[in-house]
Design a protein around this motif. Structure first.
Motif, short mmCIF file in Angstrom:
data_model
loop_
_atom_site.label_atom_id
_atom_site.label_comp_id
_atom_site.label_asym_id
_atom_site.label_seq_id
_atom_site.Cartn_x
_atom_site.Cartn_y
_atom_site.Cartn_z
N UNK A 13 51.61 36.07 89.85
CA UNK A 13 51.69 34.67 89.41
C UNK A 13 52.66 34.53 88.24
N UNK A 14 53.23 35.68 87.80
CA UNK A 14 54.18 35.69 86.69
C UNK A 14 55.60 35.39 87.15
N UNK A 15 56.58 35.75 86.31
CA UNK A 15 57.96 35.39 86.62
C UNK A 15 58.88 36.56 86.92
N UNK A 16 58.35 37.76 87.02
CA UNK A 16 59.17 38.93 87.31
C UNK A 16 59.22 39.23 88.81
N UNK A 17 58.06 39.33 89.41
CA UNK A 17 57.96 39.54 90.85
C UNK A 17 56.94 38.53 91.37
N UNK A 18 57.37 37.71 92.33
CA UNK A 18 56.44 36.73 92.88
C UNK A 18 56.87 36.34 94.29
N UNK A 19 56.07 35.53 94.93
CA UNK A 19 56.33 35.15 96.31
C UNK A 19 56.31 33.63 96.41
N UNK A 20 57.26 33.07 97.15
CA UNK A 20 57.33 31.62 97.31
C UNK A 20 57.21 31.23 98.79
N UNK A 21 56.97 29.97 99.01
CA UNK A 21 56.87 29.45 100.37
C UNK A 21 58.18 29.68 101.12
N UNK A 46 66.04 38.36 96.53
CA UNK A 46 65.01 37.82 97.40
C UNK A 46 65.18 38.22 98.85
N UNK A 47 64.05 38.26 99.55
CA UNK A 47 64.07 38.54 100.98
C UNK A 47 62.86 37.91 101.66
N UNK A 48 63.03 37.55 102.92
CA UNK A 48 61.92 37.01 103.71
C UNK A 48 61.05 38.16 104.19
N UNK A 49 59.76 38.05 103.98
CA UNK A 49 58.84 39.09 104.45
C UNK A 49 58.72 38.99 105.97
N UNK A 50 59.10 40.08 106.67
CA UNK A 50 59.09 40.04 108.13
C UNK A 50 58.12 41.03 108.76
N UNK A 51 57.56 41.93 107.94
CA UNK A 51 56.63 42.94 108.47
C UNK A 51 55.64 43.37 107.40
N UNK A 52 54.37 43.42 107.76
CA UNK A 52 53.32 43.82 106.81
C UNK A 52 52.28 44.71 107.50
N UNK A 53 51.48 45.38 106.66
CA UNK A 53 50.33 46.13 107.19
C UNK A 53 49.17 45.91 106.24
N UNK A 85 57.18 35.40 106.75
CA UNK A 85 57.95 34.18 106.57
C UNK A 85 58.05 33.73 105.12
N UNK A 86 57.16 34.27 104.27
CA UNK A 86 57.22 33.95 102.84
C UNK A 86 58.38 34.73 102.21
N UNK A 87 58.75 34.33 101.00
CA UNK A 87 59.92 34.94 100.36
C UNK A 87 59.52 35.72 99.12
#
Length: 204
Positions: free
Chosen positions: A158-166, A41-48, A28-30
């Motif tokens: 935590x940088x500005x190139x690749x990160x995850x938001x709520x 951007x994309x919503x994370x829908x699957x992880x392992x 659900x995070x982005x």
DNA sequence: TACTAGATCGGCT
DNA sequence: GCCGATCTAGTAG
């Protein structure tokens, strides 16, 4: 339409939780990837989840090496590795320094600048909605769409190139827990998580 | 639709 | 040498 809010970037505390918990919390995070100032951007829908103990499928199982070095970073970094000589897969590092745990991002639902993601993935501008799902419904596909390569290994989230938001919080009941796929060792461990009924999860 | 093989590289035995 | 946290194109049915 998704509005990018830079202030909702996940903080270090998010990644400090136990790996299996982070793997579920990531749903659900982005995931944001910024290229030339443009956010994909994309919503994370699957992880392992891949752990450091009793997990033979984990890259960290046999200890540190040049390839898996980033996996032993402290949490909050991106671990990118090449597989089958041609594909890349990306993970979120969890745990403390020298532990060696991570969460593989297996699929995302594209939400921002999909046309650019399409171009990255298929090398043409003929964007059609029918191809949306195949942009990123697999670990190597999403890396291609977001132009993530070995160069991005070790990126600080935590940088500005690749990160995850709520994003949207996924209710516990909507999270499906199964065994991991595409591996031969430790297959029985229930470390794969995805959002129920989501169209963008990987094929297998 | 379902299965199979090929691509292609680096890390590890 | 071997094989992998994959994907695609090809063939067969």
């Amino acid at each position: 339409m998704f509005e990018l809010n830079v202030h909702s970037k996940l903080k270090l505390n998010f990644y400090k939780e136990p790996t299996l918990k982070v793997a579920q919390n990531l749903l659900g995070k982005v995931l944001i990837r910024v290229i030339s100032g443009i956010p994909l951007a994309g919503i994370i829908v699957e992880t392992e989840a891949y752990l450091s103990q009793n997990d033979e499928a984990s890259h960290s199982f046999n200890g540190k090496s040049k390839r898996n070095n980033t996996m032993f970073n402290s949490c909050g970094y991106l671990y990118v590795y090449q597989i089958y000589g041609i594909h890349y897969c990306c993970n979120v590092v969890t745990g403390k320094e020298n532990v060696g745990e991570a969460v593989l991002i297996r699929a995302i639902e594209p939400i921002l600048n999909k046309e650019i993601m399409h171009k990255n993935r298929f090398n043409n501008n003929n964007f059609i909605p029918e191809k949306l799902i195949s942009l990123s419904n697999g670990p190597a596909k999403l890396c291609k769409s977001l132009a993530i390569t070995k160069d991005d290994d070790g990126t600080n989230l935590l940088g500005n190139d690749i990160y995850i938001v709520e994003g949207n919080t996924i209710p516990k009941g909507k999270i499906v827990i199964t065994n991991r796929i595409g591996i031969n060792k430790s297959k029985e461990l229930p470390f794969r998580f995805y959002i129920e009924d989501n169209k963008f999860i990987s094929n297998k």
